[in-house]
Design a protein around this motif. Structure first.
Motif, PDB file in Angstrom:
ATOM      1  N   GLU A   1       0.810  -1.218   0.000  1.00 41.83           N
ATOM      2  CA  GLU A   1       0.000   0.000   0.000  1.00 41.83           C
ATOM      3  C   GLU A   1       0.846   1.273   0.000  1.00 41.83           C
ATOM      4  OE1 GLU A   1       0.434  -1.442   4.263  1.00 41.83           O
ATOM      5  OE2 GLU A   1      -0.245  -2.368   2.403  1.00 41.83           O
ATOM      6  N   ASP A   2       2.148   1.164   0.316  1.00 48.51           N
ATOM      7  CA  ASP A   2       3.025   2.337   0.324  1.00 48.51           C
ATOM      8  C   ASP A   2       3.762   2.534  -0.992  1.00 48.51           C
ATOM      9  OD1 ASP A   2       2.275   2.821   2.921  1.00 48.51           O
ATOM     10  OD2 ASP A   2       4.069   1.928   3.823  1.00 48.51           O
ATOM     11  N   LEU A   3       3.639   1.603  -1.927  1.00 47.57           N
ATOM     12  CA  LEU A   3       4.372   1.711  -3.186  1.00 47.57           C
ATOM     13  C   LEU A   3       3.896   2.884  -4.043  1.00 47.57           C
ATOM     14  CD1 LEU A   3       4.767  -2.033  -4.238  1.00 47.57           C
ATOM     15  CD2 LEU A   3       6.524  -0.496  -3.342  1.00 47.57           C
ATOM     16  N   GLU A   4       2.595   3.081  -4.134  1.00 52.05           N
ATOM     17  CA  GLU A   4       2.055   4.166  -4.971  1.00 52.05           C
ATOM     18  C   GLU A   4       2.468   5.544  -4.445  1.00 52.05           C
ATOM     19  OE1 GLU A   4       0.594   5.356  -8.375  1.00 52.05           O
ATOM     20  OE2 GLU A   4       0.348   3.258  -7.791  1.00 52.05           O
ATOM     21  N   PRO A   5       2.291   5.835  -3.127  1.00 43.69           N
ATOM     22  CA  PRO A   5       2.751   7.147  -2.638  1.00 43.69           C
ATOM     23  C   PRO A   5       4.268   7.328  -2.781  1.00 43.69           C
ATOM     24  CG  PRO A   5       1.320   6.098  -1.015  1.00 43.69           C
ATOM     25  CD  PRO A   5       1.578   5.099  -2.089  1.00 43.69           C
ATOM     26  N   LEU A   6       5.016   6.236  -2.572  1.00 36.17           N
ATOM     27  CA  LEU A   6       6.466   6.315  -2.716  1.00 36.17           C
ATOM     28  C   LEU A   6       6.856   6.596  -4.164  1.00 36.17           C
ATOM     29  CD1 LEU A   6       9.181   6.118  -1.310  1.00 36.17           C
ATOM     30  CD2 LEU A   6       9.123   3.646  -1.665  1.00 36.17           C
ATOM     31  N   ALA A   7       6.145   6.015  -5.100  1.00 36.07           N
ATOM     32  CA  ALA A   7       6.399   6.288  -6.521  1.00 36.07           C
ATOM     33  C   ALA A   7       6.189   7.775  -6.819  1.00 36.07           C
ATOM     34  CB  ALA A   7       5.500   5.430  -7.396  1.00 36.07           C
ATOM     35  N   GLY A   8       5.128   8.356  -6.256  1.00 32.74           N
ATOM     36  CA  GLY A   8       4.877   9.781  -6.452  1.00 32.74           C
ATOM     37  C   GLY A   8       5.995  10.646  -5.885  1.00 32.74           C
ATOM     38  N   GLU A   9       6.473  10.298  -4.693  1.00 27.11           N
ATOM     39  CA  GLU A   9       7.561  11.064  -4.075  1.00 27.11           C
ATOM     40  C   GLU A   9       8.843  10.949  -4.893  1.00 27.11           C
ATOM     41  OE1 GLU A   9       8.083  10.204   0.081  1.00 27.11           O
ATOM     42  OE2 GLU A   9       5.926  10.117   0.412  1.00 27.11           O
ATOM     43  N   LEU A  10       9.149   9.728  -5.350  1.00 29.14           N
ATOM     44  CA  LEU A  10      10.359   9.540  -6.151  1.00 29.14           C
ATOM     45  C   LEU A  10      10.247  10.275  -7.486  1.00 29.14           C
ATOM     46  CD1 LEU A  10      11.179   5.794  -5.441  1.00 29.14           C
ATOM     47  CD2 LEU A  10      12.406   7.800  -4.615  1.00 29.14           C
ATOM     48  N   ASN A  11       9.054  10.303  -8.079  1.00 28.78           N
ATOM     49  CA  ASN A  11       8.857  11.056  -9.321  1.00 28.78           C
ATOM     50  C   ASN A  11       9.063  12.546  -9.106  1.00 28.78           C
ATOM     51  OD1 ASN A  11       8.377   8.975 -11.179  1.00 28.78           O
ATOM     52  ND2 ASN A  11       6.272   8.766 -10.462  1.00 28.78           N
ATOM     53  N   ASN A  12       8.617  13.072  -7.952  1.00 29.50           N
ATOM     54  CA  ASN A  12       8.845  14.484  -7.636  1.00 29.50           C
ATOM     55  C   ASN A  12      10.339  14.776  -7.506  1.00 29.50           C
ATOM     56  OD1 ASN A  12       6.138  15.124  -7.634  1.00 29.50           O
ATOM     57  ND2 ASN A  12       5.908  14.855  -5.429  1.00 29.50           N
ATOM     58  N   ILE A  13      11.072  13.869  -6.867  1.00 27.62           N
ATOM     59  CA  ILE A  13      12.515  14.049  -6.699  1.00 27.62           C
ATOM     60  C   ILE A  13      13.205  14.020  -8.060  1.00 27.62           C
ATOM     61  CG2 ILE A  13      14.613  12.967  -5.781  1.00 27.62           C
ATOM     62  CD1 ILE A  13      12.848  12.014  -3.394  1.00 27.62           C
ATOM     63  N   LEU A  14      12.832  13.062  -8.897  1.00 27.90           N
ATOM     64  CA  LEU A  14      13.436  12.978 -10.227  1.00 27.90           C
ATOM     65  C   LEU A  14      13.101  14.203 -11.073  1.00 27.90           C
ATOM     66  CD1 LEU A  14      12.926   9.189 -11.022  1.00 27.90           C
ATOM     67  CD2 LEU A  14      15.051  10.354 -10.416  1.00 27.90           C
ATOM     68  N   GLY A  15      11.894  14.727 -10.913  1.00 28.59           N
ATOM     69  CA  GLY A  15      11.523  15.952 -11.624  1.00 28.59           C
ATOM     70  C   GLY A  15      12.374  17.128 -11.197  1.00 28.59           C
ATOM     71  N   PHE A  16      12.664  17.221  -9.905  1.00 31.59           N
ATOM     72  CA  PHE A  16      13.514  18.296  -9.405  1.00 31.59           C
ATOM     73  C   PHE A  16      14.933  18.152  -9.951  1.00 31.59           C
ATOM     74  CE2 PHE A  16      16.308  20.103  -6.085  1.00 31.59           C
ATOM     75  CZ  PHE A  16      15.910  21.424  -6.187  1.00 31.59           C
ATOM     76  N   ILE A  17      15.421  16.928 -10.018  1.00 36.31           N
ATOM     77  CA  ILE A  17      16.762  16.695 -10.566  1.00 36.31           C
ATOM     78  C   ILE A  17      16.803  17.086 -12.040  1.00 36.31           C
ATOM     79  CG2 ILE A  17      18.434  14.889 -11.140  1.00 36.31           C
ATOM     80  CD1 ILE A  17      17.595  13.509  -8.511  1.00 36.31           C
ATOM     81  N   GLU A  18      15.749  16.792 -12.775  1.00 34.08           N
ATOM     82  CA  GLU A  18      15.695  17.187 -14.183  1.00 34.08           C
ATOM     83  C   GLU A  18      15.722  18.707 -14.322  1.00 34.08           C
ATOM     84  OE1 GLU A  18      12.297  15.238 -15.851  1.00 34.08           O
ATOM     85  OE2 GLU A  18      13.248  13.263 -15.793  1.00 34.08           O
ATOM     86  N   GLN A  19      15.071  19.414 -13.406  1.00 36.69           N
ATOM     87  CA  GLN A  19      15.121  20.880 -13.425  1.00 36.69           C
ATOM     88  C   GLN A  19      16.545  21.367 -13.180  1.00 36.69           C
ATOM     89  OE1 GLN A  19      12.395  22.343 -10.493  1.00 36.69           O
ATOM     90  NE2 GLN A  19      10.614  22.160 -11.818  1.00 36.69           N
ATOM     91  N   LEU A  20      17.249  20.716 -12.239  1.00 30.39           N
ATOM     92  CA  LEU A  20      18.626  21.124 -11.953  1.00 30.39           C
ATOM     93  C   LEU A  20      19.539  20.885 -13.150  1.00 30.39           C
ATOM     94  CD1 LEU A  20      19.135  19.818  -8.303  1.00 30.39           C
ATOM     95  CD2 LEU A  20      18.826  22.183  -9.060  1.00 30.39           C
ATOM     96  N   ASN A  21      19.270  19.821 -13.913  1.00 30.91           N
ATOM     97  CA  ASN A  21      20.084  19.534 -15.093  1.00 30.91           C
ATOM     98  C   ASN A  21      19.923  20.592 -16.175  1.00 30.91           C
ATOM     99  OD1 ASN A  21      21.285  17.207 -14.114  1.00 30.91           O
ATOM    100  ND2 ASN A  21      19.649  15.888 -14.872  1.00 30.91           N
ATOM    101  N   GLU A  22      18.823  21.345 -16.158  1.00 31.90           N
ATOM    102  CA  GLU A  22      18.591  22.379 -17.157  1.00 31.90           C
ATOM    103  C   GLU A  22      19.332  23.675 -16.850  1.00 31.90           C
ATOM    104  OE1 GLU A  22      14.374  22.851 -17.354  1.00 31.90           O
ATOM    105  OE2 GLU A  22      14.046  20.797 -18.058  1.00 31.90           O
ATOM    106  N   VAL A  23      19.863  23.822 -15.649  1.00 34.10           N
ATOM    107  CA  VAL A  23      20.565  25.048 -15.266  1.00 34.10           C
ATOM    108  C   VAL A  23      21.906  25.123 -15.994  1.00 34.10           C
ATOM    109  CG1 VAL A  23      21.612  26.290 -13.323  1.00 34.10           C
ATOM    110  CG2 VAL A  23      19.461  25.073 -13.000  1.00 34.10           C
ATOM    111  N   ASP A  24      22.195  26.293 -16.574  1.00 36.79           N
ATOM    112  CA  ASP A  24      23.444  26.505 -17.289  1.00 36.79           C
ATOM    113  C   ASP A  24      24.554  26.792 -16.275  1.00 36.79           C
ATOM    114  OD1 ASP A  24      25.391  26.984 -19.170  1.00 36.79           O
ATOM    115  OD2 ASP A  24      24.744  29.051 -19.534  1.00 36.79           O
ATOM    116  N   THR A  25      25.508  25.882 -16.167  1.00 31.58           N
ATOM    117  CA  THR A  25      26.606  26.051 -15.212  1.00 31.58           C
ATOM    118  C   THR A  25      27.938  26.249 -15.914  1.00 31.58           C
ATOM    119  OG1 THR A  25      26.876  23.651 -15.073  1.00 31.58           O
ATOM    120  CG2 THR A  25      25.457  24.694 -13.417  1.00 31.58           C
ATOM    121  N   ASP A  26      27.913  26.581 -17.201  1.00 29.86           N
ATOM    122  CA  ASP A  26      29.166  26.832 -17.925  1.00 29.86           C
ATOM    123  C   ASP A  26      29.857  28.049 -17.334  1.00 29.86           C
ATOM    124  OD1 ASP A  26      28.698  24.718 -19.589  1.00 29.86           O
ATOM    125  OD2 ASP A  26      27.732  25.937 -21.150  1.00 29.86           O
ATOM    126  N   GLY A  27      31.145  27.914 -17.088  1.00 35.19           N
ATOM    127  CA  GLY A  27      31.926  29.026 -16.551  1.00 35.19           C
ATOM    128  C   GLY A  27      31.818  29.177 -15.050  1.00 35.19           C
TER     129      GLY A  27
END
Length: 95
Positions: A22-48
């Protein structure tokens, strides 16, 4: 990237974490939120931008690399149960 219940169950199994069904579905949502945040961080331009250990510039204190005690091999070797030719002797562990 989106994680489903099956993938989360596999991740939990690999991590040796017991997650009730019963905890797998909420955990999947939390992990998806974390992965979404990481994808946002990957879009940041850090050149220089130099890598930092701290946002505040600091100079590390350094001390002189000097021996402050030592030169007493006989006293140090006295701590071991057996010694030979200035070294500790230990039982052979590899045949």
């Amino acid at each position: 990237m989106s994680l489903d219940k099956k993938t989360v169950a596999r991740i939990a199994h690999l991590a040796r974490i017991k997650v009730p069904e019963e905890d797998l579905e909420p955990l999947a949502g939390e992990l998806n939120n974390i992965l979404g945040f990481i994808e946002q961080l990957n879009e940041v331009d850090t050149d220089g931008v130099d890598p930092l250990a701290s946002v505040v510039e600091m100079n590390m204190r350094q001390r002189e690399d000097a021996v402050t005690d030592g030169g007493y091999p006989d006293r140090v070797l006295a701590n071991g149960p057996e010694t030979a030719m200035g070294f500790y002797t230990v039982p052979k562990v590899v045949e």
